[in-house]
Design a protein around this motif. Structure first.
Motif, PDB file in Angstrom:
ATOM      1  N   VAL A 145      95.946  83.595  66.622  1.00  0.00           N
ATOM      2  CA  VAL A 145      94.880  84.531  66.264  1.00  0.00           C
ATOM      3  C   VAL A 145      93.554  83.836  66.541  1.00  0.00           C
ATOM      4  O   VAL A 145      93.212  82.847  65.891  1.00  0.00           O
ATOM      5  N   ASN A 146      92.798  84.343  67.510  1.00  0.00           N
ATOM      6  CA  ASN A 146      91.577  83.677  67.964  1.00  0.00           C
ATOM      7  C   ASN A 146      90.333  84.342  67.381  1.00  0.00           C
ATOM      8  O   ASN A 146      89.972  85.463  67.762  1.00  0.00           O
ATOM      9  N   LEU A 147      89.679  83.652  66.457  1.00  0.00           N
ATOM     10  CA  LEU A 147      88.372  84.083  65.962  1.00  0.00           C
ATOM     11  C   LEU A 147      87.316  83.396  66.816  1.00  0.00           C
ATOM     12  O   LEU A 147      87.105  82.191  66.716  1.00  0.00           O
ATOM     13  N   ALA A 148      86.656  84.166  67.662  1.00  0.00           N
ATOM     14  CA  ALA A 148      85.703  83.580  68.602  1.00  0.00           C
ATOM     15  C   ALA A 148      84.336  84.228  68.468  1.00  0.00           C
ATOM     16  O   ALA A 148      84.220  85.453  68.447  1.00  0.00           O
ATOM     17  N   ASP A 149      83.311  83.404  68.357  1.00  0.00           N
ATOM     18  CA  ASP A 149      81.926  83.857  68.466  1.00  0.00           C
ATOM     19  C   ASP A 149      81.602  85.003  67.507  1.00  0.00           C
ATOM     20  O   ASP A 149      81.161  86.079  67.923  1.00  0.00           O
ATOM     21  N   LEU A 150      81.787  84.762  66.233  1.00  0.00           N
ATOM     22  CA  LEU A 150      81.370  85.740  65.221  1.00  0.00           C
ATOM     23  C   LEU A 150      79.857  85.869  65.200  1.00  0.00           C
ATOM     24  O   LEU A 150      79.312  86.941  64.992  1.00  0.00           O
ATOM     25  N   GLN A 151      79.172  84.750  65.358  1.00  0.00           N
ATOM     26  CA  GLN A 151      77.701  84.677  65.373  1.00  0.00           C
ATOM     27  C   GLN A 151      77.075  85.488  64.233  1.00  0.00           C
ATOM     28  O   GLN A 151      76.196  86.335  64.433  1.00  0.00           O
ATOM     29  N   ILE A 152      77.546  85.203  63.036  1.00  0.00           N
ATOM     30  CA  ILE A 152      77.078  85.898  61.828  1.00  0.00           C
ATOM     31  C   ILE A 152      75.580  85.703  61.653  1.00  0.00           C
ATOM     32  O   ILE A 152      75.061  84.611  61.807  1.00  0.00           O
ATOM     33  N   GLY A 153      74.889  86.775  61.320  1.00  0.00           N
ATOM     34  CA  GLY A 153      73.439  86.753  61.144  1.00  0.00           C
ATOM     35  C   GLY A 153      72.682  87.332  62.316  1.00  0.00           C
ATOM     36  O   GLY A 153      71.511  87.683  62.197  1.00  0.00           O
ATOM     37  N   LYS A 154      73.343  87.479  63.448  1.00  0.00           N
ATOM     38  CA  LYS A 154      72.709  88.002  64.656  1.00  0.00           C
ATOM     39  C   LYS A 154      72.609  89.523  64.595  1.00  0.00           C
ATOM     40  O   LYS A 154      73.567  90.204  64.277  1.00  0.00           O
ATOM     41  N   ARG A 155      71.434  90.046  64.893  1.00  0.00           N
ATOM     42  CA  ARG A 155      71.245  91.485  65.008  1.00  0.00           C
ATOM     43  C   ARG A 155      71.041  91.828  66.480  1.00  0.00           C
ATOM     44  O   ARG A 155      70.170  91.275  67.144  1.00  0.00           O
ATOM     45  N   ASP A 156      71.883  92.764  66.977  1.00  0.00           N
ATOM     46  CA  ASP A 156      71.825  93.093  68.401  1.00  0.00           C
ATOM     47  C   ASP A 156      72.308  94.519  68.612  1.00  0.00           C
ATOM     48  O   ASP A 156      72.247  95.333  67.681  1.00  0.00           O
ATOM     49  N   GLU A 157      72.846  94.825  69.784  1.00  0.00           N
ATOM     50  CA  GLU A 157      73.178  96.194  70.165  1.00  0.00           C
ATOM     51  C   GLU A 157      74.175  96.860  69.214  1.00  0.00           C
ATOM     52  O   GLU A 157      74.148  98.069  69.036  1.00  0.00           O
ATOM     53  N   ARG A 158      75.063  96.083  68.611  1.00  0.00           N
ATOM     54  CA  ARG A 158      76.070  96.666  67.733  1.00  0.00           C
ATOM     55  C   ARG A 158      75.688  96.577  66.259  1.00  0.00           C
ATOM     56  O   ARG A 158      76.520  96.826  65.387  1.00  0.00           O
ATOM     57  N   GLY A 159      74.432  96.240  65.961  1.00  0.00           N
ATOM     58  CA  GLY A 159      73.980  96.234  64.577  1.00  0.00           C
ATOM     59  C   GLY A 159      73.740  94.844  64.032  1.00  0.00           C
ATOM     60  O   GLY A 159      73.462  93.891  64.775  1.00  0.00           O
ATOM     61  N   GLY A 160      73.868  94.718  62.687  1.00  0.00           N
ATOM     62  CA  GLY A 160      73.607  93.464  62.006  1.00  0.00           C
ATOM     63  C   GLY A 160      74.811  93.005  61.211  1.00  0.00           C
ATOM     64  O   GLY A 160      75.958  93.311  61.550  1.00  0.00           O
ATOM     65  N   THR A 161      74.537  92.297  60.115  1.00  0.00           N
ATOM     66  CA  THR A 161      75.615  91.675  59.349  1.00  0.00           C
ATOM     67  C   THR A 161      76.576  92.697  58.753  1.00  0.00           C
ATOM     68  O   THR A 161      77.790  92.498  58.763  1.00  0.00           O
ATOM     69  N   GLU A 162      76.055  93.789  58.211  1.00  0.00           N
ATOM     70  CA  GLU A 162      76.938  94.781  57.602  1.00  0.00           C
ATOM     71  C   GLU A 162      77.881  95.381  58.650  1.00  0.00           C
ATOM     72  O   GLU A 162      79.077  95.585  58.385  1.00  0.00           O
ATOM     73  N   GLU A 163      77.367  95.667  59.840  1.00  0.00           N
ATOM     74  CA  GLU A 163      78.221  96.213  60.897  1.00  0.00           C
ATOM     75  C   GLU A 163      79.254  95.176  61.347  1.00  0.00           C
ATOM     76  O   GLU A 163      80.407  95.512  61.630  1.00  0.00           O
TER      77      GLU A 163
END
Length: 405
Positions: A145-163
């Protein structure tokens, strides 16, 4: 910090007519623990508050909520006039407006935690579960199971932390369902790096992030804890793997300081290991692996196939993914232990890519679970690739049954 339930769901309120029959309080149990509770009529509306929920359940049903569990509001009914039994004549009578509630009893969420001490408390409260036997099937295989590049805290095209959190939990639900069906002898949870966005990579992060660094690191530790505790229930053995990465480097003025082990992601892994050691009954079958002090990759023997895990950030530039096969070729030549690898997993490049490379090896590039990259679209037109968690089966014959969940 708000709870996950408050963040992504809200309980519905139904304006209901007076019931034609008396509705009594009820409690349904699951494995000896209260699971679903419906209260009797309450005189006032409850606040969204655990203490009021617990008091209402105790008063109405005579039930105490076990330690390590909390009440999640499912529905609330409001009657302008409620029907109850008259204590003397045993007849239905109209009384004052009332509220009734349905609660789900759920484990205390790590999302309510604010520091590593409460994460340790969360881990200590997990109960040991029935896991499949190592000899349950004749074919031995692992699921990676590969958890890659969560980059928590980043806000971009798909939203922010809640998204991001909604996406993470949705993907983990799908991963868990796959594990329950496949019943592997071994699960490897590979944290392939860039768990947080950080603030020291590029200057724009100061204005595009929606969480400070401490909150990013806390959420990353909590997501890793959740994934590991859930997967630990589903196989006789779990190995949690971590590797250093560029977004998790400790930096000053945008430059990395120290060696590759000076890494926030490896810190989260070591804290999780320490937490699991507090509860050997539930997590005695969990092992951890990460690179040595001066290394950025790790190779494991997975059911007879040597598998390499690395973030992949030592090739540079927007189109650097094309350089990974050559970089790996150099790694295989430099170290005998890397040379033994037959399958390689990387993160960093935010898209799914599967390619055969030198010596008949396979390179599997994992997609990101982050909020996308408008920057990449501006640089090379690729934009935000499909988000998800790459899951792959490994046995002595190699890899198979890849799926992005």
């Amino acid at each position: 910090m708000t709870s996950l339930a408050d963040a992504i769901t809200t309980a519905s309120t139904k304006l209901a007519p007076p019931p034609k029959t008396l509705v009594r309080p009820s409690v349904k149990y699951k494995e000896g623990v209260p699971d679903l509770i419906v209260t009797g009529p309450a005189g006032t509306k409850l606040a969204r508050n655990q203490s009021e929920y617990v008091d209402a359940v105790r008063e109405s049903c005579g039930v105490d909520i076990p330690e390590g569990y909390q009440l999640q509001l499912v529905e609330a009914w409001h009657n302008e006039s409620a029907w109850t039994r008259d204590s003397v004549h045993q007849e239905l009578a109209v009384t004052k407006p009332t509220w009734r509630y349905k609660f789900k009893v759920v484990p205390v969420s790590f999302y309510d935690s604010e520091n590593i001490l409460s994460l340790q408390k969360y881990v200590k409260q997990r109960r040991a579960s029935q896991k499949p036997s190592l000899s349950a099937t004749s074919t031995k295989f692992a699921e990676i199971v590969n958890l890659a590049d969560l980059q928590i805290g980043k806000r971009d095209e798909r939203g922010g932390t809640e998204e991001f959190l909604a996406r993470f939990f949705d993907s983990m639900d799908r991963v868990i369902k796959r594990m329950r069906v496949s019943k592997p002898q071994l699960i490897i949870l590979a944290e392939l790096g860039d768990g947080c966005e950080n603030f020291q990579n590029v200057s724009t992060q100061a204005q595009t992030n929606d969480r400070n660094l401490v909150a990013q690191l806390d959420l990353h530790a909590m997501c890793l804890t959740y994934a590991a505790t859930e997967l630990a229930k589903l196989a006789p053995k779990l190995i949690v793997v971590g590797v250093p990465s560029n977004h998790m480097e400790v930096r000053e003025n945008g430059k990395a300081v120290g060696g590759p082990d000076n890494d926030y992601g490896l810190l989260a892994l070591s804290q999780l290991k320490r937490s699991f050691e507090l509860n050997p009954k539930a997590f005695g079958h969990v092992e951890f692996a990460w690179p040595g002090e001066y290394e950025a990759s790790v190779v494991l023997d997975v059911m007879g196939t040597n598998v390499m895990f690395t973030h992949g950030h030592y090739t540079r530039g927007a189109g650097a993914a094309d350089g990974v096969p050559k970089w790996l070729e150099h790694q295989f030549a430099a170290e005998e232990k890397w040379h033994a690898a037959r399958v390689v997993f990387t993160g960093h490049y935010h898209h799914l890519r599967i390619q055969q490379i030198i010596g008949g090896r396979w390179w599997l590039q994992a997609p990101a679970l982050d909020n996308g990259s408008a920057w990449l679209k501006r640089v090379n037109g690729q934009g935000s690739s499909d988000a998800g968690i790459l899951v792959v089966r490994i046995d002595a014959e190699g890899w198979s049954r890849q799926e992005v969940l």
